[in-house]
Design an enzyme around this catalytic site. Structure first.
Site, short mmCIF file in Angstrom:
data_model
loop_
_atom_site.label_atom_id
_atom_site.label_comp_id
_atom_site.label_asym_id
_atom_site.label_seq_id
_atom_site.Cartn_x
_atom_site.Cartn_y
_atom_site.Cartn_z
N ASP A 269 45.36 33.95 33.44
CA ASP A 269 46.36 34.94 33.87
C ASP A 269 45.93 35.72 35.10
O ASP A 269 46.67 36.59 35.58
CB ASP A 269 46.74 35.88 32.71
CG ASP A 269 45.53 36.55 32.07
OD1 ASP A 269 44.41 36.01 32.17
OD2 ASP A 269 45.70 37.62 31.46
N HIS A 270 44.75 35.41 35.63
CA HIS A 270 44.28 36.04 36.87
C HIS A 270 43.98 35.01 37.96
O HIS A 270 43.62 35.38 39.07
CB HIS A 270 43.01 36.86 36.60
CG HIS A 270 43.24 37.99 35.65
ND1 HIS A 270 43.29 39.30 36.04
CD2 HIS A 270 43.48 37.98 34.30
CE1 HIS A 270 43.54 40.07 34.97
NE2 HIS A 270 43.64 39.29 33.91
#
Lengths: 301, 301
Positions: B64-65
């Site tokens: 998610d990053h």
């Protein structure tokens, strides 16, 4: 068969166009074909139950067909999936995915099984009692396969009035459906073709991903119900096909014609074009039954 | 400084919530911070000129990053970028990206320069005449850094009436701005503090990515203008912080208070919550000036 187009544009994801991904439902299976960036969001948009996807087929390792896979697998993990997942794709796919999972220190709790492909000839890569999947060797800038999904021939259908009239014991009905002659209660041999009718013809779907015009595939695709074939370009940009190893709408239609397919679906449009109807128009000069893939469109056949 | 939130939710991308990515504009730079899946589409949505991004900072290698980075780099390539791109992130990031580019047989025509981070102490990783960027060591399930962006002190401002009155040659104006005393046309030494005023105080922004509560960072962040700090959970789920190595809104506020920050922005919300105002309410019990990150929100400071 039910085909949902999750994305059908080439190159890069945009606000309103998604890179390649399709969902094929056939005989209880839900096969995911290609997985560009954002595919998991498209699956949510079309309310697909993630756990039903057990087999993912990746045609080649260009981003617009593949960059959404690692995110989808990570999401399966976050959702607590425990059933196994099979991924079919070019050699290297396992390393690319597992390296990223390893770097995130996030192994999947479910079995993640890679089937790496290297053959340049058609290969049977999946088979159960109802469906087979074969590779379709394509010619692109990197090693690329299409996939041919075929239903197996089903059982014959009982003509129930004739079966009753012939005085056949219920225990033999399955044997009849499988195409055997059986003895009736009076010891008379009954020809199964007299009391059953043939199964509906099995259906087939060919997904032809990125490729130059490759007419020698027509033999393998002979009589297929539906061909999806990339058509990145219109005739006005046909000169780009050679360098980029893509096809025009006309070339896609030519493949459908050679294969004597029943229908053609076009897709993988370059985002330089505004009116998709131009693709249909050019293809129709060669082959009549042409449909246009669009994100979110569903084809039942 | 202008901060655009491209995505501020944790875990997986959804139709209406995007994983972490931010764009910080400072003194002509456009720094991209983290790059979850779909970031390139968010950049298009907010009409960011891709070529202006020359430095990308990745806090850690959770999806998610990070899963949007390879797609963004590929798109830079398709768009014909030729200027160099610097990527700062944990060791392993280079292998993950270059392996995928290699598998797609698609090398970038522009210089792609990785700065792999391994230090567990604050490190100066970027500096020019106007800005510095330091890492902020964080404590998460994998090696993780936040990033501290600091303007350097600017030039003094001329008090133009006083300068004219003092009869100083234009050739000396820059010297005055740099803080030197100069001779005027009559040979008199002029005290620069009499004809200039001090530069505005330099601003700073701390991006604190995924982490447990880590109060020993407060020293490094002392006096920072704005802290973005993850607040995955509310107090009701505080017990999850230890296992997942995340923070609550209250803990984020505690960091802002210890650092004597001027403002706190919360984000990285778990998607289990419906009302983001609960985050603000809980943080405000500790620290007054709290804002909520939301996808698309812009903060000017």
């Amino acid at each position: 068969m039910k085909l949902t187009i999750l994305g059908c544009y080439s190159a890069t994801p945009r606000i309103d166009t998604h890179p390649t991904s399709q969902l094929l439902e056939v005989n209880g299976h839900m096969f995911l074909i290609d997985c560009g960036e954002g595919t998991q969001v498209q699956l949510r948009r079309y309310k697909v139950k993630f756990s039903r996807i057990k087999h993912i087929f990746i045609s080649h390792l260009h981003g617009d067909h593949f960059f959404g896979l690692v995110g989808l697998i990570s999401t399966f993990q976050l959702l607590g999936r425990d059933t196994e997942l099979h991924v079919y794709g070019p050699k290297g796919i396992k390393e690319a995915i597992t390296l990223q999972l390893k770097l995130g220190n996030s192994w999947t709790p479910f079995a993640l099984i890679f089937h790496e492909l290297t053959s340049k000839k058609p290969e049977l890569i999946f088979e159960d009692d109802k469906v087979t999947v074969e590779t379709i060797p394509l010619d692109h800038r990197v090693y690329t396969n299409g996939f041919l999904f075929k239903e197996k021939e089903g059982e014959r259908k009982l003509l129930i009035e004739k079966v009753l009239e012939a005085n056949i014991n219920v225990a033999y009905y399955n044997k009849l459906k499988l195409g055997f002659d059986v003895e009736n209660e009076d010891g008379v041999l009954i020809d199964h073709t007299k009391v059953t009718m043939p199964p509906p013809p099995p259906k087939s779907y060919a997904f032809c991903s990125d490729t130059t015009y490759k007419p020698d595939n027509a033999d393998q695709l002979k009589g297929v119900n539906v061909i999806y074939h990339e058509s990145t370009f219109l005739e006005s940009h046909a000169h780009l096909c050679k360098k980029t190893k893509h096809s025009t709408a006309k070339q896609a239609a030519q493949i459908a014609k050679l294969a004597k397919a029943k229908a053609l679906i076009l897709g993988h449009y370059s985002t330089r074009y505004n009116d998709l109807e131009d693709f249909r128009r050019e293809a129709k000069e060669i082959f009549d039954n042409v449909a246009l893939a669009e994100d979110g469109k569903v084809f039942d056949f």
